[in-house]
Design a protein around this motif. Structure first.
Motif, mmCIF file in Angstrom:
data_model
loop_
_atom_site.group_PDB
_atom_site.id
_atom_site.type_symbol
_atom_site.label_atom_id
_atom_site.label_comp_id
_atom_site.label_asym_id
_atom_site.label_seq_id
_atom_site.Cartn_x
_atom_site.Cartn_y
_atom_site.Cartn_z
ATOM 1 N N SER A 1 27.057 -35.886 -70.547
ATOM 2 C CA SER A 1 27.495 -36.790 -69.491
ATOM 3 C C SER A 1 26.276 -37.331 -68.741
ATOM 4 O O SER A 1 25.395 -36.573 -68.347
ATOM 5 C CB SER A 1 28.417 -36.039 -68.526
ATOM 6 O OG SER A 1 28.886 -36.900 -67.532
ATOM 7 N N GLN B 1 24.653 -40.618 -65.944
ATOM 8 C CA GLN B 1 24.847 -41.713 -64.998
ATOM 9 C C GLN B 1 23.615 -42.595 -65.063
ATOM 10 O O GLN B 1 22.495 -42.096 -65.151
ATOM 11 C CB GLN B 1 25.002 -41.199 -63.561
ATOM 12 C CG GLN B 1 26.340 -40.638 -63.241
ATOM 13 C CD GLN B 1 26.473 -40.329 -61.752
ATOM 14 O OE1 GLN B 1 25.501 -40.172 -61.040
ATOM 15 N NE2 GLN B 1 27.711 -40.236 -61.293
ATOM 16 N N ASP C 1 28.961 -44.393 -65.534
ATOM 17 C CA ASP C 1 29.169 -42.999 -65.936
ATOM 18 C C ASP C 1 29.570 -43.019 -67.403
ATOM 19 O O ASP C 1 30.574 -43.633 -67.759
ATOM 20 C CB ASP C 1 30.296 -42.348 -65.128
ATOM 21 C CG ASP C 1 29.885 -41.975 -63.732
ATOM 22 O OD1 ASP C 1 28.771 -41.455 -63.567
ATOM 23 O OD2 ASP C 1 30.683 -42.191 -62.798
ATOM 24 N N THR D 1 30.232 -40.562 -70.884
ATOM 25 C CA THR D 1 30.440 -39.210 -71.398
ATOM 26 C C THR D 1 30.684 -39.293 -72.896
ATOM 27 O O THR D 1 31.459 -40.130 -73.360
ATOM 28 C CB THR D 1 31.656 -38.545 -70.713
ATOM 29 O OG1 THR D 1 31.461 -38.602 -69.303
ATOM 30 C CG2 THR D 1 31.804 -37.102 -71.145
ATOM 31 N N TRP D 2 29.998 -38.421 -73.615
ATOM 32 C CA TRP D 2 30.160 -38.399 -75.068
ATOM 33 C C TRP D 2 31.354 -37.528 -75.438
ATOM 34 O O TRP D 2 31.450 -36.376 -75.018
ATOM 35 C CB TRP D 2 28.935 -37.787 -75.738
ATOM 36 C CG TRP D 2 27.689 -38.594 -75.660
ATOM 37 C CD1 TRP D 2 27.568 -39.911 -75.370
ATOM 38 C CD2 TRP D 2 26.363 -38.121 -75.879
ATOM 39 N NE1 TRP D 2 26.257 -40.289 -75.397
ATOM 40 C CE2 TRP D 2 25.493 -39.212 -75.716
ATOM 41 C CE3 TRP D 2 25.822 -36.890 -76.212
ATOM 42 C CZ2 TRP D 2 24.120 -39.103 -75.872
ATOM 43 C CZ3 TRP D 2 24.455 -36.782 -76.361
ATOM 44 C CH2 TRP D 2 23.617 -37.877 -76.192
#
Length: 187
Positions: A31, A33, A48, A50-51
């Protein structure tokens, strides 16, 4: 290569590229930013990302829900997300984080061209009544006579401040006994 190996390689690359960059923040190993624009820039926003477990074969989750983005309208957020989704589709199957961050930086102006800052004021009826009651309290200010005002002015300097040490306590030293004043002790 497996998805985990691809993620590890991309994570290592991101860390080396953005090391010391205040715009990039690694929340966890999956994750991130990234701030697009300077802090004081009214068109700045935070992405933001996130994988998911199968990234880069599946698209990363992109969000603009950071508190920093509260001033951005829902329409502008939706436009940014849709344009980023197009970039994700074009890069699906490859490491794309760097590409997404750089694309967003390059296209910040076009993404935010129709941006009108959202101003939200949260007030309730109890807040409004308390504000009026404090205004009434302020109105009842003590009235000073001319002599009281002169006395206050005479105690203050030209800036309206009390002089240094106005409230200090004088330390009174007792006089030493007469025998010690002459340097001799009484026997």
């Amino acid at each position: 290569m497996t998805a985990n190996e691809d993620q590890e390689m991309e994570l290592e690359a991101l860390r080396s590229i953005y090391e010391g960059d205040e715009c990039f923040k690694e929340i966890s190993s999956v994750s991130f930013q990234f701030r697009i624009g300077a802090l004081e820039d009214k068109n700045a926003f935070i992405l933001d990302l996130t994988w998911p477990e199968m990234y880069p074969e599946t698209a990363p989750q992109i969000s603009l829900d950071a508190f920093f983005n509260n001033r951005i309208s829902a329409e502008t957020k939706q436009l940014i997300l849709s344009k980023l989704e197009e970039q994700v589709e074009a890069n699906l199957g490859t490491a794309m984080m760097y590409t997404l961050f750089e694309w967003a930086k390059e296209n910040q102006e076009s993404l935010m061209e129709n941006h009108k800052p959202v101003v939200t004021a949260v007030t309730s009826s109890s807040d409004a009544t308390s504000a009026t009651s404090t205004a009434k309290k302020r109105e009842k200010k003590e009235q000073l006579t001319k002599s009281q005002k002169r006395k206050i002015i005479s105690k203050t300097d030209n800036k309206g401040e009390l002089p240094r040490g106005w409230n200090w306590i004088d330390v009174i030293k007792d006089d030493p006994p007469a025998s010690e004043q002459n340097g001799r002790k009484r026997r």
